[in-house]
Design a protein around this motif. Structure first.
Motif, PDB file in Angstrom:
ATOM      1  N   ALA A 142     116.772  41.536  79.452  1.00  0.00           N
ATOM      2  CA  ALA A 142     115.987  41.553  80.685  1.00  0.00           C
ATOM      3  C   ALA A 142     115.892  42.969  81.265  1.00  0.00           C
ATOM      4  CB  ALA A 142     116.593  40.599  81.706  1.00  0.00           C
ATOM      5  N   LEU A 143     117.020  43.655  81.318  1.00  0.00           N
ATOM      6  CA  LEU A 143     117.025  45.022  81.851  1.00  0.00           C
ATOM      7  C   LEU A 143     116.238  45.952  80.940  1.00  0.00           C
ATOM      8  CD1 LEU A 143     117.916  47.174  83.842  1.00  0.00           C
ATOM      9  CD2 LEU A 143     120.081  47.361  82.575  1.00  0.00           C
ATOM     10  N   ALA A 144     116.419  45.806  79.630  1.00  0.00           N
ATOM     11  CA  ALA A 144     115.718  46.671  78.686  1.00  0.00           C
ATOM     12  C   ALA A 144     114.207  46.541  78.834  1.00  0.00           C
ATOM     13  CB  ALA A 144     116.141  46.347  77.257  1.00  0.00           C
ATOM     14  N   LEU A 145     113.714  45.319  78.949  1.00  0.00           N
ATOM     15  CA  LEU A 145     112.274  45.108  79.073  1.00  0.00           C
ATOM     16  C   LEU A 145     111.763  45.599  80.424  1.00  0.00           C
ATOM     17  CD1 LEU A 145     111.839  41.604  77.392  1.00  0.00           C
ATOM     18  CD2 LEU A 145     111.243  43.857  76.462  1.00  0.00           C
ATOM     19  N   LYS A 146     112.544  45.426  81.469  1.00  0.00           N
ATOM     20  CA  LYS A 146     112.140  45.946  82.786  1.00  0.00           C
ATOM     21  C   LYS A 146     112.023  47.463  82.741  1.00  0.00           C
ATOM     22  CE  LYS A 146     113.415  46.126  87.675  1.00  0.00           C
ATOM     23  NZ  LYS A 146     114.402  45.748  88.719  1.00  0.00           N
ATOM     24  N   MET A 147     112.980  48.117  82.087  1.00  0.00           N
ATOM     25  CA  MET A 147     112.933  49.570  81.969  1.00  0.00           C
ATOM     26  C   MET A 147     111.707  50.013  81.172  1.00  0.00           C
ATOM     27  SD  MET A 147     117.020  50.187  81.283  1.00  0.00           S
ATOM     28  CE  MET A 147     116.868  51.912  80.835  1.00  0.00           C
ATOM     29  N   LEU A 194     108.386  56.372  73.402  1.00  0.00           N
ATOM     30  CA  LEU A 194     108.347  55.966  71.997  1.00  0.00           C
ATOM     31  C   LEU A 194     109.752  55.688  71.475  1.00  0.00           C
ATOM     32  CD1 LEU A 194     106.851  55.522  69.352  1.00  0.00           C
ATOM     33  CD2 LEU A 194     106.972  57.989  68.932  1.00  0.00           C
ATOM     34  N   ARG A 195     110.710  56.471  71.919  1.00  0.00           N
ATOM     35  CA  ARG A 195     112.098  56.279  71.481  1.00  0.00           C
ATOM     36  C   ARG A 195     112.604  54.898  71.876  1.00  0.00           C
ATOM     37  NH1 ARG A 195     116.645  60.940  72.387  1.00  0.00           N
ATOM     38  NH2 ARG A 195     114.772  62.154  71.937  1.00  0.00           N
ATOM     39  N   MET A 196     112.353  54.507  73.120  1.00  0.00           N
ATOM     40  CA  MET A 196     112.823  53.188  73.546  1.00  0.00           C
ATOM     41  C   MET A 196     112.025  52.070  72.891  1.00  0.00           C
ATOM     42  SD  MET A 196     113.594  51.606  77.304  1.00  0.00           S
ATOM     43  CE  MET A 196     114.649  50.127  77.367  1.00  0.00           C
ATOM     44  N   LYS A 197     110.733  52.292  72.700  1.00  0.00           N
ATOM     45  CA  LYS A 197     109.917  51.287  72.018  1.00  0.00           C
ATOM     46  C   LYS A 197     110.471  51.016  70.621  1.00  0.00           C
ATOM     47  CE  LYS A 197     105.420  50.673  69.829  1.00  0.00           C
ATOM     48  NZ  LYS A 197     104.121  51.307  69.504  1.00  0.00           N
ATOM     49  N   ASN A 198     110.818  52.066  69.891  1.00  0.00           N
ATOM     50  CA  ASN A 198     111.366  51.895  68.542  1.00  0.00           C
ATOM     51  C   ASN A 198     112.636  51.051  68.564  1.00  0.00           C
ATOM     52  OD1 ASN A 198     109.329  53.389  67.317  1.00  0.00           O
ATOM     53  ND2 ASN A 198     110.461  55.315  67.444  1.00  0.00           N
ATOM     54  N   TRP A 199     113.468  51.254  69.579  1.00  0.00           N
ATOM     55  CA  TRP A 199     114.707  50.476  69.687  1.00  0.00           C
ATOM     56  C   TRP A 199     114.398  49.004  69.980  1.00  0.00           C
ATOM     57  CZ3 TRP A 199     117.165  47.728  73.647  1.00  0.00           C
ATOM     58  CH2 TRP A 199     118.492  47.357  73.397  1.00  0.00           C
ATOM     59  N   ASN A 201     113.861  43.153  67.871  1.00  0.00           N
ATOM     60  CA  ASN A 201     112.929  42.027  67.899  1.00  0.00           C
ATOM     61  C   ASN A 201     112.702  41.515  69.322  1.00  0.00           C
ATOM     62  OD1 ASN A 201     112.421  41.876  65.062  1.00  0.00           O
ATOM     63  ND2 ASN A 201     114.425  40.881  64.798  1.00  0.00           N
ATOM     64  N   TRP A 202     112.778  42.443  70.292  1.00  0.00           N
ATOM     65  CA  TRP A 202     112.522  42.118  71.696  1.00  0.00           C
ATOM     66  C   TRP A 202     111.107  42.540  72.104  1.00  0.00           C
ATOM     67  CZ3 TRP A 202     117.662  44.083  74.411  1.00  0.00           C
ATOM     68  CH2 TRP A 202     118.717  43.248  74.024  1.00  0.00           C
ATOM     69  N   TRP A 203     110.355  43.123  71.185  1.00  0.00           N
ATOM     70  CA  TRP A 203     109.028  43.661  71.494  1.00  0.00           C
ATOM     71  C   TRP A 203     108.218  43.705  70.213  1.00  0.00           C
ATOM     72  CZ3 TRP A 203     107.028  43.849  76.049  1.00  0.00           C
ATOM     73  CH2 TRP A 203     105.910  44.658  76.340  1.00  0.00           C
TER      74      TRP A 203
END
Length: 394
Positions: free
Chosen positions: A49-54, A310-315, A320-322
């Motif tokens: 939840a926090l990761a997607l909000k960020m 892009l760095r966070m998107k790759n993570w 498999n959250w995005w």
């Protein structure tokens, strides 16, 4: 005098000078550009939840910056400042706070407000200085503030928020509310006298304040090599006996982890902390600036591969959250929403002229009343130059 600090020093009998490079300052890195994590890295406290909000906040930030620069070029707003390449430093640090902690920004920290829920409409109303602007149209664009979200209103002069943050955090300590203050500034602002006054005050009075320096390499057109000769800003914290850490400002997890640890320490020990986030300002200082006059495209290209978004998107993809479908939908929606908000905010009336003074003083001083009356007469004389305001003068 605290003699113990000095009596425990190593004794020498011949002159021996120390310099700023005597002690190496490490840099915290957790997340690589490809989205993998360093083998021995200690992850921050984060869930899906926090990761997607960020990440959604980062996306909102990038789109708002792109659209508002375009709006300024079209003459729709007078001024704008992007945080291109630095979004991770601000969003990551805001995510490491309690929502009731005070934030005092410089003027490139709209990501912290976004993370706390400042609405798109509020952003637009402020930038267009219309009558729905929380600041009543009195500030230039991007000088946000929100009492509800514990975000102190921005002031243009560099560094003024630094001693204010020390004082506010000292008050938090006296109240015993287990909250802290986070104060943002750039490495250029660290050349102001307020920086030293604020750090010394916080250190002496044990204020729970996190001084967060975004070291993006440039103070407008002045490179850091021409600003200071020491080892960045972190070394100054050591000089004031303040706990200090340097992080990769493009690594949102390193920033989040450092802020989480810093906040815990600041509150438990009533001590200030300095976080120096090493980044690079990929865009211009502001829409009034042309960076091609003082740096090369080759230099900019060297840092373009360190995009924190892009760095966070790759993570996220690796977890498999995005996925790319969500990515496209998010950015398409944001672009449509921002453009619609621009069109809506720019046609809202400007604040009534009398609000310049009526809610500032209980009784308006005579000299201000005289200036106000002169201004009304001037606008009435030249109504074509003030098409929005002229029709609303009482």
């Amino acid at each position: 005098m605290d003699k113990a600090k000095y009596q425990s020093s190593r004794v020498i009998h011949c002159p021996e000078f120390l310099d700023g490079h005597s002690v190496e300052i490490p840099i915290l890195k957790i997340l690589k550009q490809d989205g993998t994590v360093y083998d021995t890295a200690e992850m921050p406290d984060i869930d899906q939840a926090l990761a997607l909000k960020m990440y959604k906040t980062l996306a909102f930030h990038r789109v708002l910056d792109e659209r508002m620069v375009a709006a300024q070029r079209q003459g729709r707003v007078s001024f704008y400042m992007t945080a291109l390449g630095e979004e991770g430093a601000v969003v990551g640090s805001a995510a490491g706070l309690n929502d009731k902690d005070m934030i005092m920004g410089q003027y490139r920290e709209q990501g912290a407000l976004m993370f706390r829920g400042f609405s798109l409409e509020n952003f637009m109303n402020q930038m267009f200085s219309n009558e729905l602007d929380l600041g009543k149209g009195r500030q230039m664009p991007i000088h946000y503030g929100s009492n509800e979200l514990h975000y102190m209103t921005i002031s243009s002069p560099l560094g003024t928020q630094i001693p204010q943050a020390a004082g506010y955090a000292y008050g938090q300590k006296l109240q015993g509310n287990e909250l802290c203050t986070l104060c943002y500034f750039g490495e250029g602002a660290a050349s102001e006298g307020d920086f030293h006054a604020g750090l010394n005050m916080a250190a002496v009075h044990n204020a729970p304040v996190i001084f967060f320096c975004r070291n993006n390499g440039y103070a407008i057109s002045t490179p850091s090599s021409q600003q200071y000769a020491g080892n960045g800003i972190a070394s100054r914290g050591v000089g004031y006996d303040i706990k200090t850490i340097r992080v990769d400002g493009n690594d949102i997890f390193a920033v989040l982890k450092a802020t989480q640890v810093a906040r815990k320490y600041a509150i438990e020990h009533n001590q200030p902390i300095i976080i120096e986030a090493m980044s690079y300002r990929l865009g211009a200082h502001s829409t009034s600036d042309d960076p091609s006059g003082y740096r090369t495209r080759d230099e900019e290209a060297k840092y373009a591969d360190h995009d924190p978004i892009l760095r966070m998107k790759n993570w996220l993809l690796a977890q498999n959250w995005w996925d790319e479908t969500q990515e496209k939908a998010l950015f398409d929606t944001l672009r449509e929403e921002v453009l619609a908000a621009v069109k809506k905010a720019e046609v809202i009336e400007k604040p009534p002229l009398e609000e310049l003074v009526t809610d500032v003083y209980d009784d308006v001083p005579a000299h201000l009343q005289e200036q106000y009356n002169n201004l009304k007469e001037h606008i009435k004389k030249y109504p074509d130059a003030y098409p929005v305001t002229a029709g609303r003068i009482k």
